[in-house]
Write a protein that holds these residues in place. Structure first.
Motif, short mmCIF file in Angstrom:
data_model
loop_
_atom_site.label_atom_id
_atom_site.label_comp_id
_atom_site.label_asym_id
_atom_site.label_seq_id
_atom_site.Cartn_x
_atom_site.Cartn_y
_atom_site.Cartn_z
N SER A 29 63.60 44.13 -49.44
CA SER A 29 63.59 43.29 -50.79
C SER A 29 62.67 42.21 -50.47
CB SER A 29 65.05 42.67 -51.04
OG SER A 29 65.53 41.92 -49.93
N ASN A 84 62.26 41.01 -46.66
CA ASN A 84 63.66 41.32 -45.93
C ASN A 84 63.81 42.71 -45.71
OD1 ASN A 84 64.87 38.09 -46.27
ND2 ASN A 84 64.25 38.91 -48.57
N GLY A 102 63.38 47.33 -59.21
CA GLY A 102 62.85 47.89 -57.87
C GLY A 102 61.74 48.84 -57.92
N LEU A 116 74.74 49.16 -53.70
CA LEU A 116 73.73 48.53 -54.70
C LEU A 116 74.10 48.81 -56.13
CD1 LEU A 116 70.21 49.22 -53.18
CD2 LEU A 116 71.33 47.12 -53.25
N TYR A 118 66.52 49.49 -46.77
CA TYR A 118 65.91 49.24 -47.69
C TYR A 118 65.11 47.86 -47.64
CZ TYR A 118 70.07 47.55 -49.66
OH TYR A 118 71.29 46.98 -49.75
N GLU A 149 63.38 38.04 -57.11
CA GLU A 149 63.44 38.94 -56.02
C GLU A 149 63.52 40.39 -56.65
OE1 GLU A 149 65.91 39.36 -51.80
OE2 GLU A 149 66.63 38.07 -53.43
N MET A 150 63.04 41.41 -55.89
CA MET A 150 62.84 42.67 -56.21
C MET A 150 63.30 43.55 -54.87
SD MET A 150 58.91 43.88 -55.94
CE MET A 150 58.29 44.70 -54.60
N LEU A 151 63.69 44.88 -55.29
CA LEU A 151 64.22 46.04 -54.05
C LEU A 151 62.91 46.94 -53.77
CD1 LEU A 151 67.60 46.61 -55.42
CD2 LEU A 151 67.10 45.47 -53.06
N LYS A 181 67.19 45.31 -45.03
CA LYS A 181 68.57 45.58 -45.12
C LYS A 181 69.09 47.07 -44.31
CE LYS A 181 73.20 45.33 -46.18
NZ LYS A 181 73.56 46.58 -45.77
N GLN A 183 61.50 38.31 -51.88
CA GLN A 183 61.66 37.13 -52.54
C GLN A 183 60.21 36.69 -52.97
OE1 GLN A 183 64.25 35.87 -49.33
NE2 GLN A 183 65.42 34.94 -51.04
N TYR A 212 68.38 40.76 -58.74
CA TYR A 212 67.13 41.40 -58.59
C TYR A 212 66.35 41.56 -59.96
CZ TYR A 212 68.70 42.24 -53.77
OH TYR A 212 69.26 42.15 -52.27
#
Length: 532
Positions: free
Chosen positions: A388, A399, A175, A166, A386, A140-142, A401, A390, A172
């Motif tokens: 994210s 996603n 980013g 964060l 922001y 997963e990344m931001l 947030k 997966q 993660y």
């Protein structure tokens, strides 16, 4: 014994010597290796890595069995390694990946914001050390859109509103910031980087139209300060079954007689993408990260916004890849759009373009709260925050947030607080599901009833956003903070009539959202029914 050499032979030999010397000076060579001890130097015991891609921003070559590569250079070239899966890149003290070497013998021109210092002649060997990492297809990344601080005060908003929650986060891999890292003041690059470093992840950065050196006459010089801080504005790397291509899609100055900038890609970039993809399996997911969207919101259609001929060339290069995703920011709204044959996409499945909501929302507008930070809700009704992503193999889930609130916050609901029983009163309830699209279903159910009813998707201004703006326009006194921008048509808004043929008293409506990934989210809306 005397040896006589013909003059023409001597001249030829001298010419060959100078040509070979010139070629040597314009050719970068080096080694890609596993930096096992992390000292940033190639030690004799360390493994040299074969079949690793290295580029000069146009050509892409693979290292040989000895880990060696060779690439041509000019007087303004960045050599970079394209990280393979199973390895990590070294980072500096601000978590900025170190995967490149800048070759500018004379340095950047004299500009308002400093660029690259003169690098002098090429080193004998430009080596790239890679650190061993986990080889996994699930990660997963931001993703940040437009921090874009115009001052240290706004950078403080970003630091407290986004980065604080964060800091030292786990789970993660890395980013990405999708451009407009700052708001024209390039001296803020360093304090921004210091802030993002608190997250504790390697952080990649995309070049945006507010990250430019404006005092230049050619596009190739508009990114000098960005290069000095973050490295190449166009590059690539791999993680699992995902190939990331980071693109500078800001062309400045324009060449069509108009002032300012325009979205587009250069021939050099398109050549790089073509050469890069030669080394990427067709079943991998290709993720493009750029700043200016490759597709327009409807309220901006007709603008000279992105060069469509460049988009078509990009689509042509991606035609053999069935798994694709592109990410952008820039608009300060959030949109998911599926592009198909009508837009020039040639793949079997539509291409998903995700225009990510921004970390600074509506440019830090609104009346500041108790913490001094403005609420900064975007014009389409998306709160600042922001994203994210997966990844599972070549598949993904998105996603979003909302900053500063619980993870469960996925939507806003707006409607009347009280309605008259059985009288003429055409009140509507609106649901703004921030990550909605044409593939989203929104339903409602009145408490105590079993039947779910579907809401209608509309492209209108969110009335909740309009109500917030009205406060500023109707106030007889100045309100602290910036007046927010007016509402624009939202692509993730649903509405229905509020049921009023109910008994007097409080009623609760449950909202059920089913998104494009099959996930379901719930929220509630309460109101009163009264008899006059």
């Amino acid at each position: 014994m005397k040896v006589y050499i013909r003059f023409s032979t001597l001249v030829t030999a001298m010419l060959l010597f100078w040509v070979s010397l010139a070629l040597a000076q314009n050719t970068a060579t080096g080694i890609v290796y596993h930096d096992a001890n992390g000292n940033g130097k190639l030690d004799s015991s360390e493994q040299r890595l074969e079949d690793v891609a290295v580029s000069n921003g146009e050509d892409v070559v693979l290292t040989d069995k000895q880990g060696r590569y060779k690439l041509s250079t000019g007087d303004d070239t960045i050599i970079f390694v394209i990280k393979p899966d199973g390895y990590k890149l070294p980072v500096d003290d601000k978590q900025r990946p170190e995967f490149y070497y800048i070759h500018k013998p004379e340095g950047s021109p004299d500009l308002k914001y400093s660029g690259v210092s003169p690098t002098g002649p090429l080193p004998n060997s430009v080596n790239f050390g890679l650190i061993e990492g986990d080889k996994t297809n699930n990660f997963e990344m931001l993703v940040f859109g437009d921090p874009q601080p115009y001052s240290m005060e706004e950078l403080d908003y970003f630091d407290r509103d986004i980065v604080d929650e964060l800091a030292d986060v786990e789970g993660y891999e890395f980013g990405i910031t999708l451009g407009d890292i700052v708001g024209n003041d390039l001296d803020l690059f360093e304090p921004y980087s210091k802030s993002v470093a608190r997250i504790g992840l390697p952080w990649f950065n995309v070049y945006g139209n507010h990250d430019m050196n404006f005092d230049v006459e050619h596009d190739s010089l508009a990114d000098e300060t960005f290069e000095a801080t973050f490295g190449p504005p166009t590059y690539a790397f791999n993680k699992g079954d995902v190939h990331f291509i980071m693109l500078d899609d800001v062309v400045y100055p324009r060449k069509d007689g108009e002032s300012g900038y325009i979205g587009g890609l250069t021939d050099k970039q398109l050549t790089f993408i073509e050469n890069d993809l030669k080394h990427v399996p067709s079943d991998h997911l290709i993720v493009l990260a750029l700043h200016i969207p490759i597709t327009l919101p409807r309220w901006r259609e007709g603008d000279k916004y992105f060069r469509m001929e460049d988009r078509q060339k990009l689509f042509d290069l991606l035609s053999d890849y069935p798994h694709t995703l592109s990410l952008s920011a820039h608009t300060h709204v959030q949109r998911l759009q599926f592009l198909d044959e009508e837009q020039g996409w040639k793949g079997e499945n539509p291409h998903l373009h995700y225009n990510v909501g921004t970390t600074n929302g509506d440019w830090w507008s609104g009346e500041p709260g108790e913490d001094g930070i403005p609420p900064t809700i975007m014009r389409d009704g998306t709160p600042n925050g922001y994203a994210s992503i997966q990844f599972e193999g070549n598949d993904f889930k998105l996603n979003y947030k909302v900053a500063g609130v619980d993870e469960e916050k996925k939507m806003n609901i707006w409607g009347p607080k009280v309605v008259p029983q059985r009288e003429w009163f055409n009140a509507d309830m609106y649901v703004n599901y921030f990550l909605g699209s044409d593939s989203t279903t929104v339903e409602y159910r009145v408490q105590g009833k079993e039947k779910w009813r579907q809401m209608n998707k509309v492209e209108l201004g969110d009335p909740y956003i309009t109500s917030l703006r009205n406060k500023w326009d109707k106030s007889e006194e100045l309100i602290e903070g910036k007046r927010p921008n007016n509402a624009v048509a939202s692509t993730h808004l649903w509405k229905t009539r509020v049921p009023k043929d109910l008994p007097e008293g409080k009623h609760t409506i449950t909202i059920r959202v089913t998104d494009m990934f099959g996930r379901q989210f719930f929220d509630e809306y309460s109101y009163r029914v009264e008899d006059r």
